[in-house]
Write an enzyme that holds these catalytic residues in place. Structure first.
Site, PDB file in Angstrom:
ATOM      1  N   ARG A 385       0.871  -1.179   0.000  1.00 36.97           N
ATOM      2  CA  ARG A 385       0.000   0.000   0.000  1.00 36.97           C
ATOM      3  C   ARG A 385       0.906   1.226   0.000  1.00 36.97           C
ATOM      4  O   ARG A 385       1.696   1.413   0.922  1.00 36.97           O
ATOM      5  CB  ARG A 385      -0.897   0.024   1.242  1.00 36.97           C
ATOM      6  CG  ARG A 385      -1.802  -1.199   1.401  1.00 36.97           C
ATOM      7  CD  ARG A 385      -2.764  -1.003   2.572  1.00 36.97           C
ATOM      8  NE  ARG A 385      -3.386  -2.243   2.985  1.00 36.97           N
ATOM      9  CZ  ARG A 385      -4.492  -2.756   2.446  1.00 36.97           C
ATOM     10  NH1 ARG A 385      -5.078  -2.133   1.449  1.00 36.97           N
ATOM     11  NH2 ARG A 385      -5.012  -3.876   2.906  1.00 36.97           N
ATOM     12  N   ARG A 415      -6.325  -5.615  -0.329  1.00 37.02           N
ATOM     13  CA  ARG A 415      -7.754  -5.338  -0.321  1.00 37.02           C
ATOM     14  C   ARG A 415      -8.066  -3.848  -0.127  1.00 37.02           C
ATOM     15  O   ARG A 415      -7.507  -3.189   0.742  1.00 37.02           O
ATOM     16  CB  ARG A 415      -8.444  -6.139   0.796  1.00 37.02           C
ATOM     17  CG  ARG A 415      -9.962  -6.232   0.596  1.00 37.02           C
ATOM     18  CD  ARG A 415     -10.666  -6.760   1.824  1.00 37.02           C
ATOM     19  NE  ARG A 415     -10.194  -8.045   2.276  1.00 37.02           N
ATOM     20  CZ  ARG A 415     -10.669  -9.224   1.853  1.00 37.02           C
ATOM     21  NH1 ARG A 415     -11.597  -9.258   0.940  1.00 37.02           N
ATOM     22  NH2 ARG A 415     -10.185 -10.342   2.351  1.00 37.02           N
ATOM     23  N   HIS A 445       3.051  -9.711   1.266  1.00 37.89           N
ATOM     24  CA  HIS A 445       2.843  -8.726   2.319  1.00 37.89           C
ATOM     25  C   HIS A 445       4.170  -8.285   2.943  1.00 37.89           C
ATOM     26  O   HIS A 445       4.200  -7.415   3.815  1.00 37.89           O
ATOM     27  CB  HIS A 445       1.928  -9.340   3.387  1.00 37.89           C
ATOM     28  CG  HIS A 445       1.377  -8.380   4.382  1.00 37.89           C
ATOM     29  ND1 HIS A 445       1.755  -8.384   5.716  1.00 37.89           N
ATOM     30  CD2 HIS A 445       0.485  -7.367   4.268  1.00 37.89           C
ATOM     31  CE1 HIS A 445       1.106  -7.440   6.368  1.00 37.89           C
ATOM     32  NE2 HIS A 445       0.336  -6.802   5.513  1.00 37.89           N
ATOM     33  N   TYR A 478       0.673   5.469  11.883  1.00 38.47           N
ATOM     34  CA  TYR A 478       0.867   4.094  12.336  1.00 38.47           C
ATOM     35  C   TYR A 478       2.218   3.969  13.018  1.00 38.47           C
ATOM     36  O   TYR A 478       3.221   4.493  12.535  1.00 38.47           O
ATOM     37  CB  TYR A 478       0.852   3.112  11.150  1.00 38.47           C
ATOM     38  CG  TYR A 478      -0.456   2.937  10.447  1.00 38.47           C
ATOM     39  CD1 TYR A 478      -1.544   3.775  10.676  1.00 38.47           C
ATOM     40  CD2 TYR A 478      -0.621   1.923   9.504  1.00 38.47           C
ATOM     41  CE1 TYR A 478      -2.736   3.602  10.005  1.00 38.47           C
ATOM     42  CE2 TYR A 478      -1.816   1.740   8.827  1.00 38.47           C
ATOM     43  CZ  TYR A 478      -2.867   2.594   9.085  1.00 38.47           C
ATOM     44  OH  TYR A 478      -4.047   2.428   8.412  1.00 38.47           O
ATOM     45  N   ARG A 574      -3.015  -5.802  19.515  1.00 33.81           N
ATOM     46  CA  ARG A 574      -3.909  -4.669  19.304  1.00 33.81           C
ATOM     47  C   ARG A 574      -5.335  -5.106  18.974  1.00 33.81           C
ATOM     48  O   ARG A 574      -6.301  -4.533  19.450  1.00 33.81           O
ATOM     49  CB  ARG A 574      -3.379  -3.787  18.163  1.00 33.81           C
ATOM     50  CG  ARG A 574      -4.164  -2.491  17.978  1.00 33.81           C
ATOM     51  CD  ARG A 574      -3.910  -1.876  16.610  1.00 33.81           C
ATOM     52  NE  ARG A 574      -4.624  -2.562  15.555  1.00 33.81           N
ATOM     53  CZ  ARG A 574      -4.170  -2.723  14.318  1.00 33.81           C
ATOM     54  NH1 ARG A 574      -2.973  -2.294  13.993  1.00 33.81           N
ATOM     55  NH2 ARG A 574      -4.885  -3.350  13.405  1.00 33.81           N
ATOM     56  N   HIS A 602       1.018  -0.848  15.054  1.00 34.58           N
ATOM     57  CA  HIS A 602       1.124  -1.684  13.857  1.00 34.58           C
ATOM     58  C   HIS A 602       2.393  -2.531  13.823  1.00 34.58           C
ATOM     59  O   HIS A 602       2.524  -3.423  13.000  1.00 34.58           O
ATOM     60  CB  HIS A 602       1.060  -0.775  12.617  1.00 34.58           C
ATOM     61  CG  HIS A 602       0.792  -1.483  11.345  1.00 34.58           C
ATOM     62  ND1 HIS A 602       1.755  -1.648  10.370  1.00 34.58           N
ATOM     63  CD2 HIS A 602      -0.332  -2.075  10.859  1.00 34.58           C
ATOM     64  CE1 HIS A 602       1.236  -2.304   9.343  1.00 34.58           C
ATOM     65  NE2 HIS A 602      -0.024  -2.580   9.614  1.00 34.58           N
TER      66      HIS A 602
END
Length: 712
Positions: A385, A415, A445, A478, A574, A602
């Site tokens: 992303r 997504r 990822h 983040y 989290r 994160h």
């Protein structure tokens, strides 16, 4: 008998309840509380699109399935609906009975259509005619095909009745309906324009501050102009959430991008999962439920405001900042040069970057310097992303245009970012970048970047590894850890990784890096088992781990075995946690905390005491089935001594928190960690911010002479 695993979906709901808990916290600034309430809604939007849609599909296809928590799809759906309704009711009570009155006390008053004064109504009428009316398209519902309702789009619905005595045109005569079919029209509330319109007392227009009206209300109040010859009997504001749980055809080959675009089209027209609406018209609600095939449990009623996030435009009126968190800077690291490239620094030692406390500029600079350096031969990286207007994309394009070899693995299956990633991929290819579109059946990822540079008749590789995305915008929101290194062993592993994901290389043994879905899970379980073997009553083993979610049954079972062997296990999770802590004979040595604060936690950090020779790792992967079994992920060790101490200190800080931390109970509830005296209160994010602020203040000022001690 207590189950060994919490249900995944119900655990996620408790995470959203913890977000709501921050919205309810009157110690926080008012607009930050409102921000948390809006996050509750955006979280639910994704949850219903993906997770609830999957539950409904499973309910239709395999209703007798029972998950590891012992629940069937129907039991899960019923429990999810009940808890989600409860959370949304609490959110609405907080918004309407607490937040909005408190905003009014601060001079920011929400005015509903029933409260418009005549001058305000006249002013908004003018706004409607000039700015809003041209954007509206009324949709009839009495045709054979019910109009398509877009996903996550707010609509106003109007129940109409003809005005007696007015002659109707032929078209209007057809628009009659019947006694059983109400005459209802739908109007999409425009997107892309402002949501807040400022009023000035009873006199109409005003500047920022004072009274305000919402776009959704203006559309319902003045939308009657769309239906000349009819009067509006009732109105309803609503939003529909549709199924977005689609998988791309992995066998599409060269047409993979087209297959991905088909998924985006399907998402826009998929089956409805849930509807949010106000309570102004039961007749319209009933009609929509019938047309959309939604049951009572699928409908979530709010008092008035469909999207609390629309109110975040109020930040513009908080000129003093009193209703927001105090501004926190993003400091440039004290031990990285601001003007020179990092090559010489990284040859001496590794560097840990902790965003958002530290600025993300070093990552951008690292890539930009590589693009402009004549000695850099190649740049290889993964992109998951990236965000809008990315300087990283610009640097990669510039590098390719300068003749460097640039290879980028773009994960199109990220997504809700698929469309943006397709655009980036096309743009990069046009600039001469070699773009790889992920791997079949595996989502990439991992976050890794490698720069290959010619130095003194040799080739040196510089590597950046991270827990978070290469996204300059989320890096301000983040909390993530990343590592800059020139360590040859890590560089060798990085080379093997890129050869694997871009070509036909079989997996080779890596010395430092672990990669899912091949070695991370087995490595984690092996380290947990090693902790069991080396644990002694006088010196028990210790595992400390921080992550976003914990759902993997094999890993959880290994942690249970560790607890039974006397190993202390401290987890900071989290979001979702399917592990049940505090069960006698199973998990009494496991403690689970969670922190929700101004920054989204994160980072993934894992510490193993290892009998006195501790090891520390960071990773792009959570301990979830999807991360460890169905994604390409990387886990990397922290080998540099100073970097090790830095990351371990960060990890310890999270477990000292007693201001925002909540602890998971054996019954699935979360309770705030008990505070001591006022002076003993520790807020982890504040402690970390002050740490980096102090480092910034210790930097020598420009022109300040540095004194060095000469040693033999």
């Amino acid at each position: 008998m207590q189950e060994r695993f919490f249900n995944r979906e119900l655990s996620w709901l408790e995470f959203n309840a913890r977000v709501l808990f921050q919205g309810l916290n009157k110690e926080l600034p008012l607009l930050e509380r409102l921000q948390f309430l809006s996050i509750v809604t955006s979280n639910f939007d994704e949850f219903f699109q993906v997770r609830v849609a999957a539950i409904k599909r499973l309910l239709a296809e395999n209703p007798n399935f029972v998950d590891v928590s012992g629940l069937s799809p129907q039991m899960v759906y019923t429990s999810v609906s009940a808890r989600a309704h409860q959370i949304i009711r609490s959110q609405q009570e907080c918004l309407m009975q607490d937040i909005l009155p408190a905003l009014a006390n601060q001079g920011l008053t929400y005015v509903t259509p029933m409260q418009y004064s005549q001058p305000q109504s006249d002013y908004l009428n003018g706004i409607f005619n000039s700015e809003i009316f041209p954007l509206l398209t009324p949709l009839r519902t009495d045709t054979e095909a019910f109009p398509h309702i877009k996903n996550l789009t707010t609509y106003a619905a109007f129940l109409l009745a003809p005005i007696a005595g007015i002659k109707k045109s032929a078209g209007a005569e057809e628009f009659r309906g019947s006694e059983d079919a109400p005459r209802i029209a739908l109007v999409e509330v425009p997107d892309g324009i402002r949501n807040i319109y400022w009023l000035s007392g009873n006199n109409g227009a005003g500047g920022r501050g004072g009274q305000f009206a919402l776009l959704q209300d203006i559309v319902t109040e003045f939308g009657t102009k769309l239906f000349p010859g009819f009067e509006v009997e009732e109105t309803l504001l609503f939003k529909v959430t549709r199924d977005a749980d689609f998988a791309v055809d992995e066998d599409a080959g060269k047409n993979f991008i087209h297959a991905m675009e088909d998924v985006l089209i399907q998402r826009k027209s998929s089956f409805p999962v849930q509807m949010t609406c106000n309570s102004s018209s039961t007749k319209i609600q009933k009609f929509l439920m019938e047309m959309l095939e939604l049951a009572e449990d699928d409908v979530y009623r709010v008092d008035q405001i469909i999207n609390p996030g629309d109110l975040m435009e109020l930040r513009e009126a908080d000129e003093s900042g009193e209703m927001s968190f105090e501004s926190w800077e993003h400091f440039y690291p004290a031990d990285l040069p601001e003007e020179e490239p990092y090559w010489d620094t990284l040859k001496l030692h590794d560097k840990i970057l902790h965003v958002p406390y530290e600025s993300y500029d070093p990552v951008v600079k690292f890539i930009s310097d590589a693009a402009d350096d004549d000695d850099v031969l190649a740049i290889k990286m993964t992109l998951y992303r990236t965000g809008h207007n990315s300087p990283i994309i610009d640097a990669l394009e510039r590098a390719a245009q300068r003749g460097k070899q640039v290879v980028v693995l773009v994960e199109l299956k990220a997504r809700f970012d698929e469309e943006r990633n397709i655009a980036w991929a096309n743009e990069l290819e046009q600039a001469g970048v070699t773009v790889i579109y992920g791997l079949v059946n595996l989502k990439v990822h991992a976050k890794i970047l490698m720069v290959i540079r010619r130095e003194s008749d040799t080739i040196r590789r510089y590597v950046h590894l991270a827990t978070g995305n290469y996204n300059t915008k989320t890096a301000k929101l983040y909390s993530d850890i990343s590592l800059f290194t020139a360590n040859p062993q890590i560089a060798n592993d990085a080379t093997l990784f890129f050869n694997l994901v871009t070509g036909y290389s079989t997996l080779q043994n890596m010395n430092c890096l672990s990669m899912a879905p091949v070695t991370i899970k087995s490595r984690l379980i092996a380290m947990i088992n090693r902790e069991i073997e080396r644990s002694r009553p006088e010196n028990p083993g210790l595992i400390i781990a921080k992550m976003n979610s914990l759902t993997h049954e094999e890993v959880i079972s290994a942690l249970y075995r560790a607890s039974q062997a006397g190993v202390r296990v401290l987890l900071n999770v989290r979001g979702i946690c399917m592990l049940v802590p505090g069960l006698e004979g199973l998990s009494e040595n496991i403690r689970v905390l969670s922190i929700v604060d101004r920054y989204l936690e994160h980072s993934r950090i894992f510490y193993f005491q290892n009998g006195g020779t501790p090891e520390l790792y960071c990773s792009s992967a959570d301990w979830m089935n999807r991360n460890l079994d169905r994604r390409i992920e990387l886990m990397f060790p922290i080998l540099d001594k100073a970097a090790f101490e830095d990351v371990k200190s960060i990890l310890d800080t999270y477990f000292a928190d007693n201001a925002r931390a909540m602890e998971l109970q054996a019954n699935g509830s979360w309770l705030p960690v008990v505070r001591g005296k006022k002076e003993d209160v520790v807020r982890a994010q504040e402690v970390l911010y002050k740490k980096y602020k102090e480092l910034e203040e210790k930097k020598p000022t420009a022109g300040e002479k540095k004194f060095e001690v000469r040693r033999k």
